[in-house]
Design a protein around this motif. Structure first.
Motif, PDB file in Angstrom:
ATOM      1  N   GLY A  36       0.821  -1.215   0.000  1.00 57.48           N
ATOM      2  CA  GLY A  36       0.000   0.000   0.000  1.00 57.48           C
ATOM      3  C   GLY A  36       0.851   1.259   0.000  1.00 57.48           C
ATOM      4  O   GLY A  36       0.531   2.243  -0.674  1.00 57.48           O
ATOM      5  N   THR A  37       1.948   1.233   0.760  1.00 61.01           N
ATOM      6  CA  THR A  37       2.848   2.386   0.804  1.00 61.01           C
ATOM      7  C   THR A  37       3.489   2.613  -0.556  1.00 61.01           C
ATOM      8  O   THR A  37       3.578   3.751  -1.025  1.00 61.01           O
ATOM      9  CB  THR A  37       3.935   2.182   1.880  1.00 61.01           C
ATOM     10  OG1 THR A  37       3.297   2.006   3.152  1.00 61.01           O
ATOM     11  CG2 THR A  37       4.882   3.362   1.951  1.00 61.01           C
ATOM     12  N   ILE A  38       3.900   1.533  -1.205  1.00 61.08           N
ATOM     13  CA  ILE A  38       4.497   1.654  -2.543  1.00 61.08           C
ATOM     14  C   ILE A  38       3.478   2.238  -3.518  1.00 61.08           C
ATOM     15  O   ILE A  38       3.797   3.118  -4.316  1.00 61.08           O
ATOM     16  CB  ILE A  38       5.052   0.296  -3.023  1.00 61.08           C
ATOM     17  CG1 ILE A  38       6.301  -0.063  -2.207  1.00 61.08           C
ATOM     18  CG2 ILE A  38       5.358   0.325  -4.521  1.00 61.08           C
ATOM     19  CD1 ILE A  38       6.819  -1.476  -2.443  1.00 61.08           C
ATOM     20  N   GLN A  39       2.239   1.789  -3.428  1.00 60.30           N
ATOM     21  CA  GLN A  39       1.210   2.317  -4.327  1.00 60.30           C
ATOM     22  C   GLN A  39       0.967   3.805  -4.057  1.00 60.30           C
ATOM     23  O   GLN A  39       0.828   4.593  -4.992  1.00 60.30           O
ATOM     24  CB  GLN A  39      -0.080   1.528  -4.173  1.00 60.30           C
ATOM     25  CG  GLN A  39      -1.082   1.889  -5.232  1.00 60.30           C
ATOM     26  CD  GLN A  39      -2.239   0.921  -5.279  1.00 60.30           C
ATOM     27  OE1 GLN A  39      -2.538   0.234  -4.317  1.00 60.30           O
ATOM     28  NE2 GLN A  39      -2.903   0.866  -6.416  1.00 60.30           N
ATOM     29  N   GLU A  94      10.177   1.277 -11.545  1.00 59.54           N
ATOM     30  CA  GLU A  94      10.333  -0.143 -11.197  1.00 59.54           C
ATOM     31  C   GLU A  94       9.133  -0.700 -10.447  1.00 59.54           C
ATOM     32  O   GLU A  94       8.860  -1.893 -10.538  1.00 59.54           O
ATOM     33  CB  GLU A  94      11.577  -0.340 -10.325  1.00 59.54           C
ATOM     34  CG  GLU A  94      12.789  -0.692 -11.115  1.00 59.54           C
ATOM     35  CD  GLU A  94      13.946  -1.091 -10.223  1.00 59.54           C
ATOM     36  OE1 GLU A  94      13.774  -1.965  -9.355  1.00 59.54           O
ATOM     37  OE2 GLU A  94      15.018  -0.507 -10.405  1.00 59.54           O
ATOM     38  N   THR A  95       8.425   0.135  -9.708  1.00 65.55           N
ATOM     39  CA  THR A  95       7.348  -0.373  -8.856  1.00 65.55           C
ATOM     40  C   THR A  95       6.249  -1.052  -9.654  1.00 65.55           C
ATOM     41  O   THR A  95       5.583  -1.949  -9.136  1.00 65.55           O
ATOM     42  CB  THR A  95       6.730   0.730  -7.973  1.00 65.55           C
ATOM     43  OG1 THR A  95       6.224   1.772  -8.805  1.00 65.55           O
ATOM     44  CG2 THR A  95       7.726   1.271  -6.978  1.00 65.55           C
ATOM     45  N   SER A  96       6.083  -0.663 -10.882  1.00 68.17           N
ATOM     46  CA  SER A  96       5.057  -1.298 -11.710  1.00 68.17           C
ATOM     47  C   SER A  96       5.389  -2.743 -12.023  1.00 68.17           C
ATOM     48  O   SER A  96       4.522  -3.521 -12.389  1.00 68.17           O
ATOM     49  CB  SER A  96       4.899  -0.536 -13.025  1.00 68.17           C
ATOM     50  OG  SER A  96       4.525   0.786 -12.756  1.00 68.17           O
ATOM     51  N   ASP A 100       9.057  -9.139  -6.676  1.00 66.59           N
ATOM     52  CA  ASP A 100      10.021  -9.695  -5.741  1.00 66.59           C
ATOM     53  C   ASP A 100       9.876  -8.995  -4.390  1.00 66.59           C
ATOM     54  O   ASP A 100      10.002  -7.769  -4.305  1.00 66.59           O
ATOM     55  CB  ASP A 100      11.420  -9.483  -6.327  1.00 66.59           C
ATOM     56  CG  ASP A 100      12.541  -9.918  -5.429  1.00 66.59           C
ATOM     57  OD1 ASP A 100      12.286 -10.353  -4.286  1.00 66.59           O
ATOM     58  OD2 ASP A 100      13.701  -9.825  -5.871  1.00 66.59           O
ATOM     59  N   GLU A 101       9.609  -9.768  -3.356  1.00 68.50           N
ATOM     60  CA  GLU A 101       9.382  -9.184  -2.032  1.00 68.50           C
ATOM     61  C   GLU A 101      10.607  -8.421  -1.529  1.00 68.50           C
ATOM     62  O   GLU A 101      10.462  -7.367  -0.911  1.00 68.50           O
ATOM     63  CB  GLU A 101       8.999 -10.277  -1.029  1.00 68.50           C
ATOM     64  CG  GLU A 101       8.535  -9.700   0.295  1.00 68.50           C
ATOM     65  CD  GLU A 101       8.007 -10.762   1.242  1.00 68.50           C
ATOM     66  OE1 GLU A 101       8.014 -10.485   2.449  1.00 68.50           O
ATOM     67  OE2 GLU A 101       7.592 -11.829   0.772  1.00 68.50           O
ATOM     68  N   ASN A 102      11.809  -8.926  -1.811  1.00 67.19           N
ATOM     69  CA  ASN A 102      13.022  -8.229  -1.370  1.00 67.19           C
ATOM     70  C   ASN A 102      13.164  -6.875  -2.056  1.00 67.19           C
ATOM     71  O   ASN A 102      13.543  -5.887  -1.428  1.00 67.19           O
ATOM     72  CB  ASN A 102      14.271  -9.084  -1.619  1.00 67.19           C
ATOM     73  CG  ASN A 102      14.327 -10.285  -0.702  1.00 67.19           C
ATOM     74  OD1 ASN A 102      13.816 -10.251   0.422  1.00 67.19           O
ATOM     75  ND2 ASN A 102      14.934 -11.355  -1.186  1.00 67.19           N
ATOM     76  N   ARG A 105      10.655  -4.490  -0.562  1.00 68.82           N
ATOM     77  CA  ARG A 105      11.112  -3.991   0.737  1.00 68.82           C
ATOM     78  C   ARG A 105      12.189  -2.927   0.555  1.00 68.82           C
ATOM     79  O   ARG A 105      12.189  -1.924   1.252  1.00 68.82           O
ATOM     80  CB  ARG A 105      11.631  -5.122   1.613  1.00 68.82           C
ATOM     81  CG  ARG A 105      12.132  -4.586   2.950  1.00 68.82           C
ATOM     82  CD  ARG A 105      12.115  -5.561   4.077  1.00 68.82           C
ATOM     83  NE  ARG A 105      10.826  -6.024   4.513  1.00 68.82           N
ATOM     84  CZ  ARG A 105      10.030  -5.368   5.354  1.00 68.82           C
ATOM     85  NH1 ARG A 105      10.345  -4.179   5.796  1.00 68.82           N
ATOM     86  NH2 ARG A 105       8.906  -5.902   5.742  1.00 68.82           N
ATOM     87  N   GLN A 106      13.093  -3.131  -0.417  1.00 70.78           N
ATOM     88  CA  GLN A 106      14.140  -2.136  -0.675  1.00 70.78           C
ATOM     89  C   GLN A 106      13.523  -0.813  -1.127  1.00 70.78           C
ATOM     90  O   GLN A 106      13.919   0.250  -0.673  1.00 70.78           O
ATOM     91  CB  GLN A 106      15.136  -2.647  -1.724  1.00 70.78           C
ATOM     92  CG  GLN A 106      16.237  -1.649  -2.041  1.00 70.78           C
ATOM     93  CD  GLN A 106      17.034  -1.226  -0.820  1.00 70.78           C
ATOM     94  OE1 GLN A 106      17.582  -2.063  -0.132  1.00 70.78           O
ATOM     95  NE2 GLN A 106      17.078   0.059  -0.541  1.00 70.78           N
ATOM     96  N   ILE A 107      12.559  -0.889  -2.031  1.00 69.61           N
ATOM     97  CA  ILE A 107      11.898   0.335  -2.488  1.00 69.61           C
ATOM     98  C   ILE A 107      11.159   0.989  -1.323  1.00 69.61           C
ATOM     99  O   ILE A 107      11.196   2.215  -1.163  1.00 69.61           O
ATOM    100  CB  ILE A 107      10.969   0.051  -3.691  1.00 69.61           C
ATOM    101  CG1 ILE A 107      11.832  -0.253  -4.923  1.00 69.61           C
ATOM    102  CG2 ILE A 107      10.023   1.230  -3.957  1.00 69.61           C
ATOM    103  CD1 ILE A 107      11.065  -0.669  -6.148  1.00 69.61           C
ATOM    104  N   TYR A 108      10.514   0.191  -0.487  1.00 69.86           N
ATOM    105  CA  TYR A 108       9.839   0.734   0.700  1.00 69.86           C
ATOM    106  C   TYR A 108      10.849   1.499   1.572  1.00 69.86           C
ATOM    107  O   TYR A 108      10.565   2.619   2.010  1.00 69.86           O
ATOM    108  CB  TYR A 108       9.183  -0.390   1.509  1.00 69.86           C
ATOM    109  CG  TYR A 108       8.615   0.094   2.813  1.00 69.86           C
ATOM    110  CD1 TYR A 108       7.333   0.634   2.877  1.00 69.86           C
ATOM    111  CD2 TYR A 108       9.362   0.049   3.987  1.00 69.86           C
ATOM    112  CE1 TYR A 108       6.819   1.104   4.072  1.00 69.86           C
ATOM    113  CE2 TYR A 108       8.855   0.519   5.181  1.00 69.86           C
ATOM    114  CZ  TYR A 108       7.577   1.042   5.223  1.00 69.86           C
ATOM    115  OH  TYR A 108       7.078   1.514   6.407  1.00 69.86           O
ATOM    116  N   GLU A 109      12.007   0.901   1.823  1.00 76.45           N
ATOM    117  CA  GLU A 109      13.036   1.567   2.634  1.00 76.45           C
ATOM    118  C   GLU A 109      13.489   2.865   1.967  1.00 76.45           C
ATOM    119  O   GLU A 109      13.730   3.864   2.647  1.00 76.45           O
ATOM    120  CB  GLU A 109      14.236   0.634   2.870  1.00 76.45           C
ATOM    121  CG  GLU A 109      13.913  -0.580   3.710  1.00 76.45           C
ATOM    122  CD  GLU A 109      13.420  -0.257   5.119  1.00 76.45           C
ATOM    123  OE1 GLU A 109      13.842   0.761   5.697  1.00 76.45           O
ATOM    124  OE2 GLU A 109      12.583  -1.032   5.626  1.00 76.45           O
TER     125      GLU A 109
END
Length: 139
Positions: A36-39, A94-96, A100-102, A105-109
């Motif tokens: 949700g945060t990435i979106q 890249e988010t589209s 890959d969960e890793n 998580r990196q994009i979230y960070e």
């Protein structure tokens, strides 16, 4: 481009930043919150570059692409860290395609690190353009 439309873009961006901040305040151990945060980041970043593009047009500067918009904004000191903003653009692109969960998580960070820059830049732009509006209405 009308001044009214640029001001509406700033208002919409302010709301999107508040929603992104709300998402960042949630539990980062929950993959649903990360997604949700990435979106919300995707949406907020899109609004951000389009708002900057409109504001540049107000200044008589034309930019066609997100990258060109960010580079023009950096050139006139609206953005403080060109590398970070270009990395935001890469992450947004890249988010589209992130399955890959890793990587998610990196994009979230990265978003956690980007948010203060986004908020500070919004504040500066808002003060600049809302201030111009207030000055012209006092004439």
């Amino acid at each position: 481009m009308s001044r009214r439309k640029a001001m509406q873009s700033l208002a919409n961006l302010e709301k999107a930043l508040a929603r992104l901040e709300e998402a960042l305040d949630e539990d980062d151990m929950n993959s649903l919150y990360i997604d949700g945060t990435i979106q919300r980041f995707e949406f907020t970043f899109e609004l951000f570059w389009k708002t900057i593009k409109r504001l540049l047009e107000e200044e008589g500067i034309e930019a066609k692409t997100p990258k060109e918009t960010l580079k023009q904004a950096y050139a006139i000191d609206w953005l403080q860290d060109e590398h970070a903003w270009l990395q935001m653009l890469r992450d947004r692109n890249e988010t589209s395609y992130v399955y890959d969960e890793n990587k998610a998580r990196q994009i979230y960070e990265n978003i956690v690190d980007y948010f203060p820059k986004m908020k500070r830049t919004f504040k500066q732009l808002n003060e600049r353009f809302q201030g111009d509006r207030n000055e012209s209405s006092n004439d």
